[in-house]
Design a protein around this motif. Structure first.
Motif, short mmCIF file in Angstrom:
data_model
loop_
_atom_site.label_atom_id
_atom_site.label_comp_id
_atom_site.label_asym_id
_atom_site.label_seq_id
_atom_site.Cartn_x
_atom_site.Cartn_y
_atom_site.Cartn_z
N PHE A 1 -48.34 26.02 80.51
CA PHE A 1 -47.13 26.69 81.06
C PHE A 1 -46.20 25.66 81.51
CE2 PHE A 1 -50.68 29.76 81.37
CZ PHE A 1 -50.08 30.75 80.67
N GLU A 2 -45.12 25.34 80.73
CA GLU A 2 -44.36 24.32 80.97
C GLU A 2 -43.24 24.54 82.18
OE1 GLU A 2 -42.96 22.89 77.23
OE2 GLU A 2 -44.89 22.14 76.63
N THR A 3 -42.75 25.88 82.18
CA THR A 3 -41.89 26.04 83.17
C THR A 3 -42.29 26.39 84.65
OG1 THR A 3 -40.67 27.25 81.47
CG2 THR A 3 -40.01 27.61 83.76
N VAL A 4 -41.82 25.50 85.38
CA VAL A 4 -42.73 25.41 86.91
C VAL A 4 -41.90 25.92 87.95
CG1 VAL A 4 -43.62 23.91 88.20
CG2 VAL A 4 -43.96 23.35 85.85
N GLU A 5 -42.42 26.32 88.86
CA GLU A 5 -41.60 27.02 89.91
C GLU A 5 -41.20 25.80 90.54
OE1 GLU A 5 -43.26 30.06 93.27
OE2 GLU A 5 -44.21 28.26 93.46
N ALA A 6 -39.65 25.93 91.21
CA ALA A 6 -39.26 24.85 91.78
C ALA A 6 -39.07 25.18 93.34
CB ALA A 6 -37.70 24.72 91.30
N ASP A 7 -38.77 26.26 93.51
CA ASP A 7 -38.69 26.79 95.08
C ASP A 7 -39.55 28.03 95.20
OD1 ASP A 7 -38.12 27.49 97.63
OD2 ASP A 7 -36.30 26.26 97.78
N GLU A 8 -40.42 28.16 95.94
CA GLU A 8 -41.10 29.53 96.01
C GLU A 8 -40.25 30.71 96.74
OE1 GLU A 8 -44.14 30.00 99.23
OE2 GLU A 8 -44.36 27.96 99.09
N TRP A 9 -39.41 30.17 97.47
CA TRP A 9 -38.49 31.16 98.06
C TRP A 9 -37.19 31.85 97.31
CZ3 TRP A 9 -40.61 32.68 102.35
CH2 TRP A 9 -41.51 31.98 103.07
N LEU A 10 -36.97 31.10 95.97
CA LEU A 10 -35.85 31.61 95.35
C LEU A 10 -36.61 32.17 93.95
CD1 LEU A 10 -33.58 28.26 95.61
CD2 LEU A 10 -33.57 30.26 97.06
N PRO A 11 -35.63 32.81 93.13
CA PRO A 11 -35.71 33.50 91.95
C PRO A 11 -36.53 32.37 90.86
CG PRO A 11 -33.85 34.33 92.77
CD PRO A 11 -33.95 33.07 93.61
N PRO A 12 -37.23 32.74 90.14
CA PRO A 12 -38.04 31.58 89.17
C PRO A 12 -36.73 31.46 88.26
CG PRO A 12 -38.99 33.84 88.65
CD PRO A 12 -38.26 33.93 90.23
N PRO A 13 -37.07 30.10 87.49
CA PRO A 13 -35.88 29.77 86.55
C PRO A 13 -36.17 30.42 85.46
CG PRO A 13 -37.84 28.31 86.97
CD PRO A 13 -37.90 29.15 87.99
N ARG A 14 -35.00 30.88 84.68
CA ARG A 14 -35.17 31.71 83.38
C ARG A 14 -35.25 30.59 82.26
NH1 ARG A 14 -33.07 36.92 83.74
NH2 ARG A 14 -32.83 37.51 85.99
N VAL B 1 -43.28 31.68 84.68
CA VAL B 1 -43.34 30.36 85.29
C VAL B 1 -44.46 30.28 86.23
CG1 VAL B 1 -41.95 29.52 87.43
CG2 VAL B 1 -40.79 30.98 85.61
N ARG B 2 -45.01 28.84 85.97
CA ARG B 2 -46.25 28.49 86.81
C ARG B 2 -45.93 28.23 88.04
NH1 ARG B 2 -48.10 22.71 86.37
NH2 ARG B 2 -46.91 22.59 84.44
N SER B 3 -47.21 28.80 88.80
CA SER B 3 -46.90 28.85 90.37
C SER B 3 -48.30 28.33 90.82
CB SER B 3 -46.45 30.15 90.88
OG SER B 3 -46.34 29.88 92.44
N PRO B 4 -48.48 27.75 91.84
CA PRO B 4 -49.85 27.56 92.23
C PRO B 4 -50.65 28.81 92.88
CG PRO B 4 -48.25 25.66 93.06
CD PRO B 4 -47.75 26.74 92.63
N ARG B 5 -51.83 28.70 92.77
CA ARG B 5 -52.67 29.97 93.33
C ARG B 5 -52.50 30.37 94.78
NH1 ARG B 5 -57.18 32.87 91.29
NH2 ARG B 5 -56.17 32.43 89.24
#
Length: 873
Positions: free
Chosen positions: A586-599, A553-557
């Motif tokens: 990396f097409e799957t993107v983090e939606a909310d940094e506080w929650l588990p990443p999407p599967r 899951v892609r997340s900003p640095r």
């Protein structure tokens, strides 16, 4: 006060011969005490030094001598600790170079001891030399040596650095740094006072940098003192910058790689200073501190009679002020604040010695007074020493003489392997002290060849925080040295999941709690018992490389450390990994940094094999393009052939996306290495050419009669404005102010997270509500808010069908006697216990609720439930 331009040869008291004899006798007495405290017979004993962190540095010396130096390298990759880390990229090579030079003569164990204590032993001699260079008259240099010896005997703060006690606990590089830094103060003062070239001070400052980073900051910034009274501030500033620049070039082969990769260390942004008088003002140094105050007062009162302040005393006092300012700024720089305090201690002790030296110089029997003062100082130090002789016997006697050495040796042989084998996790326990150090388990890679998790250089890896969190899960007690991080309670199930993530298949347990937990766990098998160690083999074998089951899951640095830690502490096995990149592939993107990443599931059936060597990892995959997790700590020095990456993924590991069926990861050089080496070689070549040119010029022209502007020439008119003082003043103020700058990455807003958790709960998003509440708990300083969050999290976990975690949350509420949520927590605990099948525990919780809070709505709910009420009765 004597004038600052007096020669050390014109003392009115004792003759030259008597002064030299007194110096020789005084220094002999100093080293007689040092060698009586740390005997050569123990230093030369071929045993591995015990005590504190000291034995944990021995594997570094062995790796350096046996693997790095033969390849003409000062740093390399060490797989043994923290899932791999750069060795001597972030630590200081000079002591290990000294050990390597001594090893062919004395053997590595004795060479290690000589290198470890070489710095502290040199300190009195270097203080003596520094005072001679500053042209202090006899007996000030001798008293400076004695003051250095007194400083070495401070025992209050052994982990702070500089003293003999610190060397015994493993801070020996600091001992080299502080001694060479004192010598630098003498050299730079002499060079500035005589108008000399900046070359010699710069060369010495470069040597200080190779010895210890804290020391080079202290020494370099202390030299800014010359700007206070500079008659030509711009010229003085240029001279100081020339010293700094040339030192950087000379040490560039090591400094540039360090600075270039510093962002990949784990910062120490915690304030460590505990304000106690015995810590900040050690009683052993009180007489010297009193003399230092008298020196400053005398310099101020007698300034006019003595043709101005004694600049040397003020210079040393300024160095103490710089140390205090650096201690204030240390957390903002990600380093340990207490490590700067010993510089202030030593500087004030030397200022006191300077005052006594200037006072004694006026006595007719100055030599007798000086030797008497040295004897008194040494007797004072020896009388106040409580542990040094015992530590010398204990530490230098070696690991081989300790009670648990036979068991530790047998355990290491049983675990024998290589870095290619799965890692070994060793439980933290005070029982390790019987083997020579509470951290002796960090030497396991040296004795067994197998890699472990923790290590002595805990700033040198990006996975340091996750490793210590795992330690808190694995043991009933754990070190937890980073105060800004929250840690876990004892949690064997979560620990085993994290051990699998770190490719550790062996656990060495010591505590009854962990032994019992693993004995009863289906994923562990007791394999060997070597009291007090119990070895368990885990039934999990995933290897150092594993194909991912879910799309990364892609997340900003930005903020990746905190996000990694939140990901790791979620304790969810097999969750998708965050990849910290902006790569749109990396097409799957983090939606909310506080929650588990999407599967997003990936195709199954990919197979990966790995071959792990010291600085090379070879992967063979059955499917090109399928991302592969490499269970080795990320560092940008790793390069991949046959794959895209490596990428940094949570919790600090590497990931590659193969573009070929075979992938090769190699640890190697970066541009900073080449540039640093080029700077060093070019600066050496430039200095050699300059020396040749100056020699030819001296042959053609007579030398100048005197420097253009000697630093201490009083006859030069003073300009009306000296703006140079603004530079060191601003520097000191800025460093002190840095103490009040918020440290670390942006912390969570507990109130905002509480609101998010409440909204998620109202929307029946139970798992999300529990996550928001979990992240809000640590930054929540208000006790009422903290208790409310615990209750909200417990209720959310109950509804998310996670009763085990819910019960822990409710138990935390019950652990707060004044919490207004205790009744709710008892009700929730009973519900969680029922869901877990613990009916006896549920009955006990309900009975407590009815007894302690009979009027609460929660008790009413219990009474309204016939089955529960009957069970309680």
């Amino acid at each position: 006060m004597s004038a600052p331009d007096e020669s050390p040869t014109d003392a009115p008291g004792a003759s030259r011969v008597r002064r030299r004899a007194a110096d020789a006798l005084g220094l002999l007495l100093v080293y007689a005490l040092l060698l009586g405290t740390v005997p050569p017979s123990l230093l030369l004993l071929p045993t591995i030094t015990a005590g504190g962190d000291t034995p944990c540095h021995y594997p570094t010396a062995a790796w350096f001598v046996e693997r790095l130096l033969p390849r003409l390298r000062l740093q390399g990759w060490y797989p043994g600790a923290y899932l791999g880390q750069p060795l001597l990229l972030y630590y200081f090579p000079l002591p290990f170079l000294a050990m390597a030079a001594l090893a062919p003569v004395f053997g590595l164990p004795a060479a290690f001891k000589l290198g470890a204590f070489g710095g502290p032993f040199l300190l009195p001699l270097l203080a003596y030399a520094a005072f001679r260079l500053m042209r202090f008259r006899f007996p000030a240099p001798l008293l400076a040596a004695a003051a250095g010896a007194v400083f070495l005997f401070v025992e209050e703060n052994p982990i702070w650095g500089g003293t003999l006690a610190s060397a015994f606990t493993g801070e020996f590089a600091y001992g080299w740094g502080i001694g060479l830094a004192v010598l630098f103060l003498g050299v730079v003062y002499r060079a500035y006072a005589t108008g000399a070239s900046p070359v010699l001070p710069a060369a010495l400052l470069a040597l200080v940098a190779l010895a210890h980073g804290y020391a080079v900051l202290w020494a370099g910034l202390s030299a800014a003192y010359f700007l206070y009274g500079a008659r030509r501030p711009l010229r003085t500033l240029g001279w100081l910058l020339a010293i700094a620049g040339l030192a950087l070039c000379l040490a560039g082969f090591w400094l540039l790689p360090l600075l270039g990769d510093w962002g990949w260390t784990t910062p120490y942004d915690d304030p460590w200073i505990t304000v106690t008088w015995r810590g900040l003002v050690p009683p052993l140094l009180w007489p010297l501190f009193a003399a230092a105050l008298l020196a400053l007062a005398g310099s101020a009162l007698l300034a006019r009679r003595a043709r101005g302040h004694d600049q040397r005393v003020l210079f040393i006092a300024h160095a103490a002020l710089v140390a205090a300012a650096l201690a204030a700024a240390a957390p903002a720089a990600g380093v340990i604040d207490v490590r700067f305090v010993p510089f202030a201690h030593l500087a004030l002790a030397l200022a006191g010695a300077a005052f006594l030296g200037l006072l004694f110089a006026r006595l007719r029997l100055s030599d007798v007074a000086a030797v008497g003062a040295v004897m008194l100082a040494l007797a004072w130090s020896d009388a106040h020493s409580k542990v040094l002789r015992f530590w010398a016997d204990y530490n230098l006697g070696g690991l081989e003489a300790k009670e648990l050495w036979p068991a530790w040796s047998e355990l290491s042989q049983w675990l024998h392997g290589t870095a290619a084998d799965p890692r070994v996790a060793v439980e933290y326990s005070t029982e390790h002290e019987k083997a020579g150090s509470i951290r002796v388990y960090e030497t396991l890679p040296f004795f067994s060849g197998r890699s472990t998790l923790e290590g002595v250089y805990n700033q040198a890896s990006v996975v340091t925080h996750p490793v210590y969190y795992l330690a808190s899960e694995l043991g009933a007690s754990s070190p937890n040295p980073f105060r800004r991080r929250e840690y876990s309670r004892f949690d064997t199930d979560a620990a085993l999941g994290h051990l699998e993530l770190f490719n550790a298949d062996t656990v060495v347990a010591l505590s009854p709690a962990l032994v019992a937990a693993l004995d009863g766990h289906p994923a562990a098998r007791r394999e060997r018992e070597i009291p007090p160690y119990v070895v368990f083999r885990l039934h999990q074998r995933t290897g150092y490389a594993e194909p991912l089951a879910f799309a990364p899951v892609r997340s900003p640095r930005a903020g990746w450390r905190d996000k990694s830690y939140r990901w790791f502490t979620r304790k969810e096995r097999g969750q998708p990994h965050l990849v910290f990149t902006d790569d749109p592939r990396f097409e799957t993107v983090e939606a909310d940094e506080w929650l588990p990443p999407p599967r997003v599931s990936l195709a199954a059936g990919t197979e990966v094999e790995s071959v792990v060597e010291d600085e090379r990892i070879t992967l063979r995959t059955s499917r090109v393009g399928h991302p592969v997790l490499v269970k080795v700590a990320y560092h940008p020095r790793w390069r991949a052939e046959g794959a895209d990456g490596p990428y940094l993924v949570a919790p600090g590991l590497m990931m590659v996306v193969p573009t070929a069926f075979e992938v090769r990861l190699t640890y190697g050089r970066r541009a900073s290495d080449v540039l640093g080496l080029a700077l060093t070689l070019s600066s050496l070549a430039g200095l050699a050419a300059l020396a040749v040119w100056r020699r030819r010029r001296r042959a053609e022209q007579p030398p100048a009669a005197a420097p253009v502007i000697p630093a201490d020439a009083c006859e030069v008119p003073t300009p009306p404005r000296r703006w140079g003082a603004a530079v060191p003043t601003t520097l000191l103020v800025a460093l002190a102010a840095a103490r009040f700058v918020p440290q670390g990455e942006a912390s969570a807003d507990a109130g905002d997270l509480y609101d998010r958790a409440s909204r998620a709960y109202a929307e029946a998003r139970w798992a999300d509500a529990a996550e928001y509440a979990r992240h809000a708990l640590f930054p929540a300083r208000d006790m009422a808010l903290h208790a409310s969050l615990l209750s909200l999290r417990g209720e959310s976990l109950l509804r998310a069908a996670r009763p085990r975690e819910a019960l822990l949350s409710f138990q935390d509420v019950l652990g707060e006697p004044s919490s207004p949520y205790r009744a709710q927590a008892l009700f929730g605990a009973a519900e969680a216990q029922s869901a877990l099948g613990d009916e006896a525990g549920a009955r006990e919780s309900r009975a407590r609720l009815l007894k302690e809070f009979p009027e609460s709505p929660w008790a009413t709910r219990v009474q309204a439930t016939p089955a529960a009420a009957t069970a309680v009765r």
